[in-house]
Design a protein around this motif. Structure first.
Motif, PDB file in Angstrom:
ATOM      1  N   GLU A  13       0.829  -1.215   0.000  1.00  0.00           N
ATOM      2  CA  GLU A  13       0.000   0.000   0.000  1.00  0.00           C
ATOM      3  C   GLU A  13       0.863   1.266   0.000  1.00  0.00           C
ATOM      4  OE1 GLU A  13      -0.725  -2.400   2.627  1.00  0.00           O
ATOM      5  OE2 GLU A  13      -2.043  -3.380   1.174  1.00  0.00           O
ATOM      6  N   GLU A  14       2.093   1.142   0.460  1.00  0.00           N
ATOM      7  CA  GLU A  14       2.991   2.299   0.520  1.00  0.00           C
ATOM      8  C   GLU A  14       3.804   2.469  -0.756  1.00  0.00           C
ATOM      9  OE1 GLU A  14       5.184   1.320   4.008  1.00  0.00           O
ATOM     10  OE2 GLU A  14       3.703   2.225   5.330  1.00  0.00           O
ATOM     11  N   CYS A  46      -7.686  12.270   1.341  1.00  0.00           N
ATOM     12  CA  CYS A  46      -7.586  10.981   2.042  1.00  0.00           C
ATOM     13  C   CYS A  46      -8.704  10.049   1.600  1.00  0.00           C
ATOM     14  CB  CYS A  46      -7.707  11.187   3.551  1.00  0.00           C
ATOM     15  SG  CYS A  46      -6.344  12.092   4.233  1.00  0.00           S
ATOM     16  N   THR A  54      -2.092   8.772   3.785  1.00  0.00           N
ATOM     17  CA  THR A  54      -1.035   7.828   3.435  1.00  0.00           C
ATOM     18  C   THR A  54       0.012   8.504   2.565  1.00  0.00           C
ATOM     19  OG1 THR A  54      -2.241   7.107   1.484  1.00  0.00           O
ATOM     20  CG2 THR A  54      -2.569   5.834   3.508  1.00  0.00           C
ATOM     21  N   SER A  56       2.581   7.284  -0.533  1.00  0.00           N
ATOM     22  CA  SER A  56       3.000   6.220  -1.443  1.00  0.00           C
ATOM     23  C   SER A  56       4.216   6.703  -2.205  1.00  0.00           C
ATOM     24  CB  SER A  56       1.891   5.894  -2.435  1.00  0.00           C
ATOM     25  OG  SER A  56       0.742   5.463  -1.762  1.00  0.00           O
ATOM     26  N   ILE A  91       4.705  10.253   7.439  1.00  0.00           N
ATOM     27  CA  ILE A  91       3.335   9.956   7.862  1.00  0.00           C
ATOM     28  C   ILE A  91       2.813  11.036   8.807  1.00  0.00           C
ATOM     29  CG2 ILE A  91       1.937   8.309   9.189  1.00  0.00           C
ATOM     30  CD1 ILE A  91       3.728   6.103   7.946  1.00  0.00           C
ATOM     31  N   SER A 100      -3.161  12.971   1.558  1.00  0.00           N
ATOM     32  CA  SER A 100      -2.283  11.863   1.205  1.00  0.00           C
ATOM     33  C   SER A 100      -1.332  12.328   0.114  1.00  0.00           C
ATOM     34  CB  SER A 100      -3.098  10.676   0.700  1.00  0.00           C
ATOM     35  OG  SER A 100      -3.880  10.168   1.743  1.00  0.00           O
TER      36      SER A 100
END
Length: 143
Positions: A13-14, A46, A54, A56, A91, A100
């Motif tokens: 997910e990152e 988000c 998050t 990425s 984060i 995000s």
């Protein structure tokens, strides 16, 4: 907040792997240089499901700079490791801004870096993003 054991992992997910998000990042993203890295980033709202901001990342090393895949992979590993060990700061920054981030790290130099060079560039990325975010929020408040 991640659990204690999961704190320093870099899960799927990152990582930025969706083609549409990568195209959007390079088409509409902003960039700056934290030498030896060029950083391209874009903010997004988000996810409504988790509500947790998050970050990425995508790492890229040009074949033009390093012909051999072994060297390209080494540089990418160093970048991912520097991010992984300092990702809590990214984060926290995302949580403060409430957005995000998709971030691409593009390596610019033609020589193999040391870990300390890459770590300095990653930390400089956090500071630069923080500064740019503060400028954006001030301009939004003045409008």
């Amino acid at each position: 907040m991640p659990e204690k054991e999961n704190q320093y992992t870099l899960c799927k997910e990152e990582r930025l792997y969706a083609e549409k998000r990568i195209e959007a990042l390079f088409a509409g993203g902003s960039s700056f240089i934290a030498y030896p890295l060029r950083v391209v980033y874009i903010t997004r709202e988000c996810n409504l499901e988790d509500g947790v901001p998050t970050v990425s990342i995508l790492t890229s090393v040009s074949k033009k700079r390093f012909k051999r895949a072994v060297k390209r992979n080494r540089v990418k590993r160093l970048i991912r490791e520097a991010y992984r060990l300092n990702k809590n700061e990214f984060i926290e920054f995302a949580a403060q801004s409430g957005k995000s981030f998709d971030i691409a790290f593009l390596y610019l130099k033609s020589e193999l870096p040391t870990y300390s060079e890459i770590e300095k560039a990653v930390l400089k990325t956090i500071n630069t993003l923080n500064g740019k975010n503060q400028l954006e929020s001030k301009s939004e408040n003045n409008s």
